[in-house]
Design a protein around this motif. Structure first.
Motif, PDB file in Angstrom:
ATOM      1  N   LEU A 113      17.196 -56.976  -4.663  1.00 60.92           N
ATOM      2  CA  LEU A 113      17.775 -57.608  -5.863  1.00 60.92           C
ATOM      3  C   LEU A 113      17.879 -56.980  -7.209  1.00 60.92           C
ATOM      4  O   LEU A 113      18.782 -56.722  -8.008  1.00 60.92           O
ATOM      5  N   ALA A 114      16.637 -56.284  -7.514  1.00 61.03           N
ATOM      6  CA  ALA A 114      16.505 -55.483  -8.757  1.00 61.03           C
ATOM      7  C   ALA A 114      17.545 -54.531  -8.731  1.00 61.03           C
ATOM      8  O   ALA A 114      18.135 -54.173  -9.631  1.00 61.03           O
ATOM      9  N   ALA A 115      17.771 -53.530  -7.489  1.00 62.90           N
ATOM     10  CA  ALA A 115      18.705 -52.524  -7.577  1.00 62.90           C
ATOM     11  C   ALA A 115      20.016 -53.035  -7.639  1.00 62.90           C
ATOM     12  O   ALA A 115      20.734 -52.517  -8.235  1.00 62.90           O
ATOM     13  N   LEU A 116      20.316 -54.235  -7.021  1.00 67.11           N
ATOM     14  CA  LEU A 116      21.753 -54.776  -7.017  1.00 67.11           C
ATOM     15  C   LEU A 116      22.004 -55.316  -8.657  1.00 67.11           C
ATOM     16  O   LEU A 116      22.997 -55.146  -9.121  1.00 67.11           O
ATOM     17  N   ILE A 117      21.001 -55.860  -9.331  1.00 67.02           N
ATOM     18  CA  ILE A 117      21.190 -56.415 -10.480  1.00 67.02           C
ATOM     19  C   ILE A 117      21.213 -55.180 -11.725  1.00 67.02           C
ATOM     20  O   ILE A 117      22.173 -55.079 -12.593  1.00 67.02           O
ATOM     21  N   ALA A 118      20.662 -54.244 -11.312  1.00 63.23           N
ATOM     22  CA  ALA A 118      20.761 -53.011 -12.050  1.00 63.23           C
ATOM     23  C   ALA A 118      22.071 -52.069 -11.951  1.00 63.23           C
ATOM     24  O   ALA A 118      22.589 -51.622 -13.018  1.00 63.23           O
ATOM     25  N   SER A 119      22.674 -52.254 -10.701  1.00 58.02           N
ATOM     26  CA  SER A 119      23.965 -51.708 -10.320  1.00 58.02           C
ATOM     27  C   SER A 119      24.905 -52.326 -11.404  1.00 58.02           C
ATOM     28  O   SER A 119      25.639 -51.650 -11.993  1.00 58.02           O
ATOM     29  N   VAL A 120      25.072 -53.556 -11.314  1.00 51.07           N
ATOM     30  CA  VAL A 120      25.823 -54.461 -12.161  1.00 51.07           C
ATOM     31  C   VAL A 120      25.704 -54.053 -13.650  1.00 51.07           C
ATOM     32  O   VAL A 120      26.659 -53.968 -14.269  1.00 51.07           O
ATOM     33  N   CYS A 121      24.499 -54.188 -14.003  1.00 53.21           N
ATOM     34  CA  CYS A 121      24.416 -53.882 -15.496  1.00 53.21           C
ATOM     35  C   CYS A 121      24.745 -52.378 -15.867  1.00 53.21           C
ATOM     36  O   CYS A 121      25.172 -52.232 -16.964  1.00 53.21           O
ATOM     37  N   TYR A 122      24.480 -51.583 -15.049  1.00 54.05           N
ATOM     38  CA  TYR A 122      25.003 -50.099 -15.274  1.00 54.05           C
ATOM     39  C   TYR A 122      26.588 -50.145 -15.525  1.00 54.05           C
ATOM     40  O   TYR A 122      27.112 -49.537 -16.222  1.00 54.05           O
ATOM     41  N   ASP A 123      27.060 -50.825 -14.924  1.00 55.14           N
ATOM     42  CA  ASP A 123      28.653 -50.856 -14.705  1.00 55.14           C
ATOM     43  C   ASP A 123      29.372 -51.666 -15.940  1.00 55.14           C
ATOM     44  O   ASP A 123      30.337 -51.474 -16.326  1.00 55.14           O
TER      45      ASP A 123
END
Length: 374
Positions: A113-123
Motif C-alpha cells: 500500500l505504501a508503494a502504491l500511495i507513493a507512486s500516485v504521489c510521485y505522479d
C-alpha cells in the motif's frame, strides 16, 4: 482470468461468498496486468459488494484492503470514464484501504500500500506529495526490516531514488540506486523479481541526465551513459514482456536522443512509446511521451505540429489530474516561444494554448520543477 471470474460466479451461487470474493480479487489483478482495466474494476467492485454482505473478520478485512488497493491501482494507471480515474481519485481509494490496516497485518501488505500511495504521489509531483511519498516508503522500509525482510525493504530503494531524482537530488538518488544494484545484481540470474528491480535501477540511472545537469564538458558522456542504461532496461523488459515499462523506457531514450540532437532517432523511439501507451491505455505515459514529441517537432522546426501535440498532452494531464505533467507542458511551451513569430496563425495557436495551460494550472495547482526559478 475468465476461470477465476467463472469460479467466483459459481461460488456466489453455491453460497460461498468469501471464496468468491477471493476469486474476483484474483481475476481483477489478472485483468489489470493485461490492461483490461474496465474488467479489472468490475471484478474488484464485485469482490467489495460480496464483502459488504458479510460480518467482518480479519481475513475479510485484509481481502477488502487488497480489493481496494487493486481498484486504486487501476484508477491510477488507466484512463477512465469517470472522475474517479484521476490521481486524486486513486489516492482517495488507497487512503481508504490504508485506514483499514491493523497492527498485526503482514508487513508486505503495509509495504504494498505504501508503494502504491507513493507512486500516485510521485505522479502528482508537487513538493508536498513527493515528501509524502518519501515518508510512506521510509516507514514501509523500516517495517520490512524490523520483520527481517531485508530483500523486501531493498525493493523500495528504487522507489525512493525515483523521488529524489524528481526532487533534483542526484547524490541521494545515485547512492540508493547503487545500493539497489548491489542487492539485486547477484540474484538477477535466478530470480525474476531481482531482474525487474535491476531493470528499474537501470531506467532510473538513465533518467538522471534528464533531470540534473552534467558537469560542463561531460554532457555528451552523461547522455551516452544514460542511453546505455536505458538499453539494458529495454532488454530486460522485452524479455519479461512488460509493455507498460518498455514504453516508459522508449520515452526516456527518445528524450536522451533529443538532447543529443539525434532528432530522427528521438522521433522513432517516441512514436513507438506512444503506440504502446495508446494500446495499453497508459494515459500518464501518453501525456509524457506526447510532450516529449512536441519538443522534438519544435526542434525540427515544425512549430505548428509541436503546438498541436502539446495541446493533446495538456488535455491528458488535465484529465488525469497531474500538476507535474502540466509543469512539464509549461516548460515545453516556454521553450517553443522564442521560435514562433509574434504574428500569424502559429502565434494565435500559442496564445490559445498558453491560456488553456494557465486555466489548467489554476484548476490543479502550479508546481515548480527542479532547476526552475521561483
Amino acid at each position: 482470468r475468465a476461470l477465476d471470474a467463472r469460479a467466483a460466479a459459481h461460488l456466489t451461487e453455491a453460497g460461498e461468498p468469501e471464496e468468491a470474493a477471493r476469486r474476483y480479487r484474483a481475476a481483477a489483478a489478472e485483468a489489470a496486468a493485461m490492461g483490461a482495466y474496465a474488467q479489472a474494476l468490475s471484478y474488484g467492485q464485485k469482490a467489495l459488494a460480496l464483502l459488504d454482505g458479510m460480518p467482518p473478520t480479519p481475513a475479510r478485512r485484509r481481502l477488502r484492503i487488497g480489493a481496494l488497493a487493486g481498484i486504486g491501482r487501476v484508477q491510477w494507471q488507466a484512463a477512465g470514464p469517470d472522475p474517479a480515474f484521476t490521481l486524486a481519485g486513486a489516492l482517495q481509494v488507497l487512503d481508504a484501504a490504508r485506514a483499514l490496516l491493523a497492527q498485526g497485518d503482514p508487513p508486505e501488505l503495509h509495504a504494498e500500500l505504501a508503494a502504491l500511495i507513493a507512486s500516485v504521489c510521485y505522479d502528482i509531483g508537487d513538493m508536498r506529495s513527493l515528501e509524502r511519498a518519501l515518508d510512506e516508503l521510509t516507514a514501509a522500509s523500516r517495517l520490512l526490516l524490523d520483520a527481517g525482510d531485508a530483500l523486501g525493504s531493498a525493493r523500495l530503494l528504487n522507489d525512493q531514488a525515483a523521488v529524489y531524482v524528481r526532487m533534483g537530488d542526484p547524490v541521494r538518488a545515485t547512492h540508493l540506486l547503487t545500493e539497489s544494484r548491489r542487492v539485486f545484481e547477484e540474484r538477477a540470474r535466478v530470480d525474476p523479481v531481482a531482474r525487474v528491480e535491476l531493470a528499474e535501477t537501470d531506467h532510473l540511472f538513465a533518467r538522471i541526465p534528464l533531470h540534473i545537469a552534467a558537469r560542463p564538458g561531460r554532457e555528451s558522456d552523461a547522455l551516452s551513459m544514460g542511453i546505455d542504461h536505458a538499453l539494458a532496461a529495454e532488454r530486460t523488459y522485452k524479455q519479461l514482456g512488460d509493455i507498460r515499462e518498455l514504453a516508459r523506457v522508449w520515452e526516456t531514450i527518445g528524450r536522451l536522443e533529443l538532447r543529443k540532437g539525434r532528432l530522427d532517432r528521438a522521433t522513432q523511439r517516441l512514436t513507438a512509446a506512444l503506440e504502446a501507451e495508446e494500446a495499453h491505455g497508459d494515459l500518464i505515459g501518453l501525456a509524457r511521451s506526447t510532450a516529449a514529441l512536441a519538443e522534438v517537432l519544435s526542434a525540427k522546426g515544425l512549430h505548428r505540429e509541436a503546438l498541436a501535440v502539446l495541446a493533446e498532452s495538456m488535455a491528458m494531464n488535465l484529465e488525469k489530474g497531474s500538476p507535474l505533467g502540466l509543469a512539464h507542458n509549461r516548460r515545453a511551451l516556454n521553450a517553443l516561444v522564442p521560435n514562433i513569430s509574434l504574428q500569424g496563425e502559429e502565434a494565435e495557436m500559442l496564445r490559445k494554448i498558453a491560456a488553456q495551460l494557465a486555466a489548467a494550472e489554476a484548476t490543479l495547482g502550479r508546481i515548480k520543477l527542479p532547476g526552475e526559478p521561483d
